[in-house]
Design a protein around this motif. Structure first.
Motif, PDB file in Angstrom:
ATOM      1  N   HIS A  15       0.794  -1.226   0.059  1.00 48.64           N
ATOM      2  CA  HIS A  15       0.087  -0.135  -0.063  1.00 48.64           C
ATOM      3  C   HIS A  15       0.846   1.206  -0.003  1.00 48.64           C
ATOM      4  O   HIS A  15       0.760   2.132  -0.954  1.00 48.64           O
ATOM      5  CB  HIS A  15      -0.803  -0.116   1.312  1.00 48.64           C
ATOM      6  CG  HIS A  15      -1.837   1.055   1.422  1.00 48.64           C
ATOM      7  ND1 HIS A  15      -2.924   1.379   0.487  1.00 48.64           N
ATOM      8  CD2 HIS A  15      -1.826   2.215   2.099  1.00 48.64           C
ATOM      9  CE1 HIS A  15      -3.582   2.562   0.654  1.00 48.64           C
ATOM     10  NE2 HIS A  15      -2.756   3.080   1.907  1.00 48.64           N
ATOM     11  N   SER A  16       1.913   1.377   0.748  1.00 48.98           N
ATOM     12  CA  SER A  16       2.860   2.314   0.867  1.00 48.98           C
ATOM     13  C   SER A  16       3.332   2.729  -0.372  1.00 48.98           C
ATOM     14  O   SER A  16       3.676   3.824  -0.832  1.00 48.98           O
ATOM     15  CB  SER A  16       3.953   2.181   1.965  1.00 48.98           C
ATOM     16  OG  SER A  16       4.777   3.178   2.060  1.00 48.98           O
ATOM     17  N   LEU A  19       0.989   4.446  -2.798  1.00 42.15           N
ATOM     18  CA  LEU A  19       0.721   5.556  -2.702  1.00 42.15           C
ATOM     19  C   LEU A  19       1.994   6.321  -3.120  1.00 42.15           C
ATOM     20  O   LEU A  19       1.592   7.598  -3.535  1.00 42.15           O
ATOM     21  CB  LEU A  19       0.487   5.972  -1.091  1.00 42.15           C
ATOM     22  CG  LEU A  19      -0.913   5.188  -0.558  1.00 42.15           C
ATOM     23  CD1 LEU A  19      -1.023   5.602   0.850  1.00 42.15           C
ATOM     24  CD2 LEU A  19      -1.874   6.101  -1.174  1.00 42.15           C
ATOM     25  N   LYS A  22       1.915   6.642  -6.834  1.00 47.71           N
ATOM     26  CA  LYS A  22       1.171   7.744  -7.429  1.00 47.71           C
ATOM     27  C   LYS A  22       1.596   9.207  -7.019  1.00 47.71           C
ATOM     28  O   LYS A  22       1.168  10.006  -7.909  1.00 47.71           O
ATOM     29  CB  LYS A  22      -0.424   7.376  -6.620  1.00 47.71           C
ATOM     30  CG  LYS A  22      -1.430   8.404  -7.100  1.00 47.71           C
ATOM     31  CD  LYS A  22      -2.714   7.719  -6.565  1.00 47.71           C
ATOM     32  CE  LYS A  22      -3.877   8.609  -7.129  1.00 47.71           C
ATOM     33  NZ  LYS A  22      -4.338   8.830  -8.289  1.00 47.71           N
ATOM     34  N   PRO A  79       3.458   9.507   2.530  1.00 47.65           N
ATOM     35  CA  PRO A  79       1.794   9.038   2.801  1.00 47.65           C
ATOM     36  C   PRO A  79       1.531   8.057   3.584  1.00 47.65           C
ATOM     37  O   PRO A  79       2.634   7.144   3.769  1.00 47.65           O
ATOM     38  CB  PRO A  79       1.464   8.572   1.355  1.00 47.65           C
ATOM     39  CG  PRO A  79       2.913   8.669   0.709  1.00 47.65           C
ATOM     40  CD  PRO A  79       3.841   9.466   1.293  1.00 47.65           C
ATOM     41  N   THR A  83      -3.484   8.368   4.224  1.00 45.61           N
ATOM     42  CA  THR A  83      -3.711   9.534   3.118  1.00 45.61           C
ATOM     43  C   THR A  83      -4.800   8.942   2.042  1.00 45.61           C
ATOM     44  O   THR A  83      -4.883   7.735   1.579  1.00 45.61           O
ATOM     45  CB  THR A  83      -2.214   9.336   2.471  1.00 45.61           C
ATOM     46  OG1 THR A  83      -1.307   9.700   3.464  1.00 45.61           O
ATOM     47  CG2 THR A  83      -2.048  10.097   1.095  1.00 45.61           C
ATOM     48  N   HIS A  85      -6.601   9.789  -1.754  1.00 38.71           N
ATOM     49  CA  HIS A  85      -6.440  10.374  -3.343  1.00 38.71           C
ATOM     50  C   HIS A  85      -6.435  11.935  -3.068  1.00 38.71           C
ATOM     51  O   HIS A  85      -5.724  12.580  -4.056  1.00 38.71           O
ATOM     52  CB  HIS A  85      -7.067   9.894  -4.265  1.00 38.71           C
ATOM     53  CG  HIS A  85      -6.898   8.262  -4.272  1.00 38.71           C
ATOM     54  ND1 HIS A  85      -5.536   7.704  -4.813  1.00 38.71           N
ATOM     55  CD2 HIS A  85      -7.429   7.172  -3.992  1.00 38.71           C
ATOM     56  CE1 HIS A  85      -5.881   6.453  -4.905  1.00 38.71           C
ATOM     57  NE2 HIS A  85      -6.838   5.998  -4.384  1.00 38.71           N
ATOM     58  N   ILE A  88      -3.013  13.592  -2.222  1.00 39.87           N
ATOM     59  CA  ILE A  88      -2.307  13.406  -2.796  1.00 39.87           C
ATOM     60  C   ILE A  88      -2.582  14.597  -4.124  1.00 39.87           C
ATOM     61  O   ILE A  88      -1.668  15.196  -4.339  1.00 39.87           O
ATOM     62  CB  ILE A  88      -2.056  12.114  -3.902  1.00 39.87           C
ATOM     63  CG1 ILE A  88      -1.470  11.138  -2.685  1.00 39.87           C
ATOM     64  CG2 ILE A  88      -1.311  12.035  -5.063  1.00 39.87           C
ATOM     65  CD1 ILE A  88      -1.667   9.654  -3.124  1.00 39.87           C
TER      66      ILE A  88
END
Length: 97
Positions: A15-16, A19, A22, A79, A83, A85, A88
């Motif tokens: 997951h990290s 993120l 992205k 993130p 966090t 979207h 971001i």
């Protein structure tokens, strides 16, 4: 600790990394000088934006409620599990060149 154990370290790591990928993509798309690791498998939890005034940039971002820190010529963004979207996008918009 129980949350980490329940979710699993591997799942949290994936997951990290997602993120950060992205985040780095969005930052690059708005003209930020983003450090991109050659090998993402060895990458940590931070994304780095190079700046001639990293401390000043970090201060301005903090004034906008964006939690960052500066190390040398880099602003570090991290993130985490919470966090979104939208977060971001907010960072990318704040760093548009």
């Amino acid at each position: 600790l129980q949350l980490v154990l329940d979710l699993g370290v591997e799942r949290l790591r994936a997951h990290s990394l997602g993120l950060n990928q992205k985040l780095r993509g969005r930052l690059a798309s708005v003209g930020s000088d983003v450090f991109v690791p050659a090998d993402a498998s060895g990458w940590g939890a931070f994304s780095l934006v190079r700046s001639d005034d990293a401390a000043g940039l970090a201060s301005r971002l903090k004034e906008q409620g964006i939690k960052v820190d500066a190390r040398g010529e880099f602003v570090r963004l991290c993130p985490d599990l919470s966090t979104t979207h939208e977060d971001i996008e907010s960072v990318a918009n704040a760093l548009k060149v």
